[in-house]
Design an enzyme around this catalytic site. Structure first.
Site, mmCIF file in Angstrom:
data_model
loop_
_atom_site.group_PDB
_atom_site.id
_atom_site.type_symbol
_atom_site.label_atom_id
_atom_site.label_comp_id
_atom_site.label_asym_id
_atom_site.label_seq_id
_atom_site.Cartn_x
_atom_site.Cartn_y
_atom_site.Cartn_z
ATOM 1 N N ASP A 242 -11.705 41.148 -99.688
ATOM 2 C CA ASP A 242 -12.193 41.508 -98.354
ATOM 3 C C ASP A 242 -12.622 40.289 -97.540
ATOM 4 O OD1 ASP A 242 -14.375 40.849 -99.853
ATOM 5 O OD2 ASP A 242 -15.595 42.578 -99.278
ATOM 6 N N HIS B 38 5.993 17.301 -100.093
ATOM 7 C CA HIS B 38 4.983 18.260 -99.667
ATOM 8 C C HIS B 38 3.902 18.432 -100.732
ATOM 9 C CE1 HIS B 38 7.994 20.234 -96.641
ATOM 10 N NE2 HIS B 38 7.472 19.106 -96.188
ATOM 11 N N ASP C 125 -0.911 11.704 -95.788
ATOM 12 C CA ASP C 125 -0.326 12.346 -94.604
ATOM 13 C C ASP C 125 -1.313 13.413 -94.167
ATOM 14 O OD1 ASP C 125 1.130 13.875 -92.784
ATOM 15 O OD2 ASP C 125 3.004 13.710 -93.894
ATOM 16 N N ASP D 100 -0.854 14.040 -86.265
ATOM 17 C CA ASP D 100 -0.100 13.865 -87.507
ATOM 18 C C ASP D 100 0.077 12.365 -87.760
ATOM 19 O OD1 ASP D 100 1.496 14.222 -89.705
ATOM 20 O OD2 ASP D 100 3.100 15.292 -88.674
ATOM 21 N N HIS E 101 9.477 14.837 -85.621
ATOM 22 C CA HIS E 101 9.495 16.214 -85.109
ATOM 23 C C HIS E 101 8.591 16.284 -83.879
ATOM 24 C CE1 HIS E 101 5.470 16.616 -86.944
ATOM 25 N NE2 HIS E 101 5.999 16.060 -88.019
ATOM 26 N N HIS F 75 4.628 21.045 -86.359
ATOM 27 C CA HIS F 75 6.075 21.004 -86.142
ATOM 28 C C HIS F 75 6.328 21.870 -84.929
ATOM 29 C CE1 HIS F 75 6.705 20.024 -90.678
ATOM 30 N NE2 HIS F 75 6.401 18.947 -89.975
ATOM 31 N N TYR G 81 11.228 6.945 -101.029
ATOM 32 C CA TYR G 81 10.644 7.628 -102.177
ATOM 33 C C TYR G 81 11.517 7.322 -103.402
ATOM 34 C CZ TYR G 81 9.067 9.898 -97.955
ATOM 35 O OH TYR G 81 8.593 10.119 -96.684
#
Length: 442
Positions: free
Chosen positions: A45, A248, A265, A276, A359, A366, A393
């Site tokens: 709840d 991510h 990030d 960002d 972006h 985004h 990466y």
């Protein structure tokens, strides 16, 4: 950080201007319908903190759930209508004040407002005689069904001469083009969000220590955000060592090991507007030889990309510039083989750089807006704001010499297109390797 002065809230007239622009685009035989975001259950709840639908917020500034905005071009009694909750002293004691229909008119510049409980009676009459409905089908299944039901009620009266809508169009085709170009009022909110996010990143650098944990660095971010009435614009990524190679990554509970890099990030959201920023710094305050080589390569790629962020250049040129620099650098370091031309044609760089270079950003991190027009990369224009975020990466199991493995680097800033160039909104965070090391040394 000394408390930065927040800008004034967006004025009522700004929202009225936005609605007028949208009404003009829609023309007189249309009706536009936009519900507020629903509340979301977190567990049992308890609810997630309420966050208004970005389109709804853009057009109204109205912060409450259980509301529906209806725009009726050419309506003589007022083109802007809002259905919202009525005042309710008992519920307001528990949940806080409500504007009510009267407050919607006085405080938010709405032409006409009605109780949300009356929408079933009133909305079919507003649909009658309109040929086109602009709406976001598919976002809210329950509301989709309600709208279909209202339309069917009008259709059922066809023998009595009622004319029902016969064309349903995506509201975003009109609205999102407006949102792509930021007004001066929006830029004030975005600059403040960027300022707070920059200070948070700097605090996070200073909070980093060998033997610590990622969540300690995240805590430093939160402290600055909340001290300035901001919330995170998205789940922050605080990834040390190999975790920085996970695009991510949000667990933020790993160890901070001496000799690793930390990729952070994280952006602040202020009054709905996102920022960002990404920076990557050494846990122990000094880049190793290999880390520095890759870091300087990513920084050079960002500089090349930012050089393309000027009016009249295709949006896609920003990404292409970053890719060219990264690919050439990977070849020079021996992480890729062959010629630059073949490496670009085969997209060999995607083994180490698999995302786009930016972006749009605004009310959504985004943000909305088309990246292509008529199949071609759209040209950059003043008022557009977007991120520029190249990265590399090198996964822990990458087939490269061991000295390169487990290094994740991204450098991200926001840039606004001006009349004659690009303005970086997040430049207050150190990003030159020497400047990062100097800041961390205190």
């Amino acid at each position: 950080m000394a408390a930065a002065k927040a800008p004034a809230e967006v004025a009522k007239g700004e929202y009225q201007r936005r609605r007028r622009a949208l009404l003009q685009m829609a023309q007189d035989d249309a009706i536009l319908i936009l519900p507020a975001a629903p509340e979301r259950i977190r567990s049992h709840d308890t609810h997630h903190p309420y966050r208004q639908d970005s389109d709804f917020a853009y057009l109204t500034g109205f912060p409450e759930p259980e509301a529906v905005l209806v725009l009726v071009p050419g309506r003589s009694h007022g083109e802007t209508l809002l259905f919202c909750r009525e005042r309710h002293p008992e519920r307001e004691l528990w949940d806080g004040p409500r504007a009510g229909p009267e407050g919607a008119v006085s405080a938010y510049g709405i032409d006409d407002a009605y109780p949300i409980d009356d929408i079933d009676e009133i909305l079919p009459g507003l649909l009658e005689g309109r040929s086109r409905v602009y709406y976001h089908f598919g976002r809210d299944t329950d509301f989709d069904l309600k709208l279909i039901g209202w339309v069917n009620r009008v259709r059922a009266q066809a023998r009595q001469g009622a004319q029902s809508p016969h064309e349903f169009l995506e509201l975003g085709h009109l609205l999102h083009e407006l949102r792509l170009f930021k007004s001066p009022a929006e830029l004030k909110q975005m600059r403040f969000a960027a300022t707070v996010a920059a200070e948070a990143q700097k605090a996070a650098m200073r909070a980093t220590r060998s033997g610590g944990r990622e969540f300690e660095v995240e805590a430093a971010l939160w402290a600055v955000w909340r001290a300035h009435d901001c919330v995170p614009a998205y789940s922050p990524i605080v990834g040390a060592g190999p975790n920085g190679c996970v695009l991510h990554y949000v667990a933020n509970n790993g160890a901070l090991r001496d000799g690793d890099l930390l990729l952070c990030d994280a952006g602040a959201e202020f009054r709905g507007y996102a920022s960002d920023i990404t920076r990557t710094w050494p846990v122990n305050g000094r880049y190793s030889k290999e880390q520095r080589a890759l870091y300087d390569l990513v920084l050079a790629a960002q500089a090349a990309a930012l050089a393309q962020a000027v009016p009249g250049r295709p949006y896609g040129a920003v990404h292409d510039a970053a890719v060219a620099v990264l690919t050439e650098g990977l070849l020079s370091l021996g992480l890729l083989k062959g010629t630059l031309k073949k490496a670009l044609e085969s997209e060999a760089y995607k083994a180490f750089y698999m995302h786009k270079t930016g972006h749009w950003i605004g009310l959504d991190v985004h943000d909305v807006g088309d990246y292509k027009v008529a199949g071609e990369s759209r040209l950059l224009e003043p008022g557009m704001v977007f991120t520029v975020e190249p990265g590399l990466y090198i996964a822990p199991d990458a087939k490269v010499p061991a000295k390169w493995r487990g290094i994740g680097i991204r450098i991200e800033d926001e840039v606004r297109i001006t009349d004659d160039g690009g303005e970086v909104l997040t430049g207050a965070v150190p990003k030159d390797a020497d400047a990062v090391e100097a800041w961390m040394a205190g």
